[in-house]
Design a protein around this motif. Structure first.
Motif, short mmCIF file in Angstrom:
data_model
loop_
_atom_site.label_atom_id
_atom_site.label_comp_id
_atom_site.label_asym_id
_atom_site.label_seq_id
_atom_site.Cartn_x
_atom_site.Cartn_y
_atom_site.Cartn_z
N GLN A 193 7.18 5.07 0.35
CA GLN A 193 7.94 3.88 -0.03
C GLN A 193 7.08 2.62 -0.01
OE1 GLN A 193 7.86 5.08 2.98
NE2 GLN A 193 7.58 3.28 4.28
N GLY A 194 5.90 2.71 0.59
CA GLY A 194 4.99 1.57 0.63
C GLY A 194 5.09 0.78 1.92
N THR A 195 3.98 0.12 2.26
CA THR A 195 3.95 -0.77 3.41
C THR A 195 3.17 -2.02 3.03
OG1 THR A 195 3.41 -0.92 5.78
CG2 THR A 195 1.86 0.31 4.42
N GLN A 196 3.70 -3.18 3.40
CA GLN A 196 3.11 -4.45 2.99
C GLN A 196 1.91 -4.81 3.88
OE1 GLN A 196 4.05 -6.79 0.41
NE2 GLN A 196 2.10 -7.72 1.02
N VAL A 197 0.83 -5.18 3.25
CA VAL A 197 -0.34 -5.73 3.94
C VAL A 197 -0.58 -7.13 3.40
CG1 VAL A 197 -2.83 -5.53 4.30
CG2 VAL A 197 -1.39 -3.49 4.38
N THR A 198 -0.61 -8.10 4.30
CA THR A 198 -0.85 -9.48 3.92
C THR A 198 -2.05 -10.00 4.69
OG1 THR A 198 1.51 -9.83 3.49
CG2 THR A 198 0.13 -11.79 3.74
N TYR B 1 0.85 -1.19 0.00
CA TYR B 1 0.00 0.00 0.00
C TYR B 1 0.88 1.24 0.00
CZ TYR B 1 -4.23 -2.69 0.71
OH TYR B 1 -5.29 -3.55 0.53
N TYR B 2 0.56 2.14 -0.91
CA TYR B 2 1.34 3.36 -1.08
C TYR B 2 0.48 4.59 -0.78
CZ TYR B 2 4.64 0.47 -3.71
OH TYR B 2 5.54 -0.50 -4.09
N CYS B 3 1.08 5.53 -0.13
CA CYS B 3 0.49 6.85 0.09
C CYS B 3 0.98 7.79 -1.01
CB CYS B 3 0.93 7.35 1.47
SG CYS B 3 0.32 8.98 1.91
N ALA B 4 0.11 8.65 -1.48
CA ALA B 4 0.47 9.58 -2.55
C ALA B 4 -0.19 10.93 -2.31
CB ALA B 4 0.05 9.02 -3.90
N ALA B 5 0.42 11.97 -2.90
CA ALA B 5 -0.12 13.32 -2.72
C ALA B 5 -0.05 14.11 -4.02
CB ALA B 5 0.66 14.05 -1.63
N ARG B 6 -1.01 15.01 -4.18
CA ARG B 6 -1.03 15.95 -5.30
C ARG B 6 -1.63 17.25 -4.81
NH1 ARG B 6 -4.11 15.20 -10.08
NH2 ARG B 6 -5.90 16.52 -9.66
N GLN B 7 -1.42 18.34 -5.51
CA GLN B 7 -1.84 19.64 -5.00
C GLN B 7 -3.29 19.94 -5.27
OE1 GLN B 7 1.29 22.22 -6.63
NE2 GLN B 7 1.88 22.58 -4.52
N LEU B 8 -3.89 19.28 -6.26
CA LEU B 8 -5.25 19.61 -6.63
C LEU B 8 -6.20 18.48 -6.25
CD1 LEU B 8 -4.57 21.06 -10.19
CD2 LEU B 8 -4.87 22.34 -8.05
N TRP B 9 -7.47 18.80 -6.08
CA TRP B 9 -8.50 17.78 -5.89
C TRP B 9 -8.86 17.22 -7.26
CZ3 TRP B 9 -10.20 14.11 -3.24
CH2 TRP B 9 -11.52 13.64 -3.33
N GLY B 10 -9.65 17.93 -8.04
CA GLY B 10 -9.90 17.57 -9.42
C GLY B 10 -10.98 16.52 -9.62
N SER B 11 -11.04 16.04 -10.87
CA SER B 11 -12.07 15.08 -11.27
C SER B 11 -11.81 13.71 -10.65
CB SER B 11 -12.08 14.95 -12.79
OG SER B 11 -10.87 14.34 -13.22
N ALA B 12 -12.82 12.87 -10.75
CA ALA B 12 -12.68 11.51 -10.22
C ALA B 12 -11.56 10.78 -10.93
CB ALA B 12 -14.00 10.76 -10.38
N ILE B 13 -11.51 10.91 -12.25
CA ILE B 13 -10.45 10.24 -13.01
C ILE B 13 -9.08 10.72 -12.57
CG2 ILE B 13 -9.43 9.98 -15.29
CD1 ILE B 13 -12.24 9.91 -16.44
#
Length: 127
Positions: free
Chosen positions: A119-124, A94-106
């Motif tokens: 960097q991600g964290t493993q979920v099993t 699982y990765y966390c990500a960020a962007r500056q805008l909200w925007g459309s669903a797509i």
């Protein structure tokens, strides 16, 4: 620059719960849209959930809707993903990500639209 660090992954039995956390370094955290994506071995990175800078809007993939909840705590520069009723098919990094805008669903569901990644964290999830 925004640095993201995920934590909270691990091994859980099917039907169990986990809470992932993503801590951000920048003071501009509250202005960013935050999201969780996941990637299983041999598969593409898929959208899981996203939340707006204000926390007032969120979106979920159909596969996790009703089971996962995304939230954010601006005072701690942290976004959470509460996962319940976990299934073996939820197994992924699982990765966390960020962007500056909200925007459309797509836009908010597309990995390429995000500028910052953890960097991600493993979920099993064991059956």
């Amino acid at each position: 620059q925004l640095q993201l660090v995920e934590s909270g992954g691990g091994l859980v039995q099917a039907g169990g719960s986990l809470r992932l956390s993503c801590s951000a370094s920048a003071r501009t955290f509250s202005s960013h849209t935050l999201a969780w994506f996941r990637q299983a071995p041999g598969k593409e990175r898929d959208f899981v959930a996203t939340i707006s800078g204000s926390g007032g809007s969120s979106r979920y993939s159909d596969s996790v809707k009703g089971r996962f909840t995304i939230s954010r705590e601006s005072a701690k520069n942290t976004v959470y993903l509460q996962m319940t009723s976990l299934k073996p098919e939820d197994t992924a990094v699982y990765y966390c990500a960020a962007r500056q805008l909200w925007g459309s669903a797509i836009a908010t569901m597309t990995p390429a639209r995000y500028n910052y990644w953890g960097q991600g964290t493993q979920v099993t999830v064991a059956s």
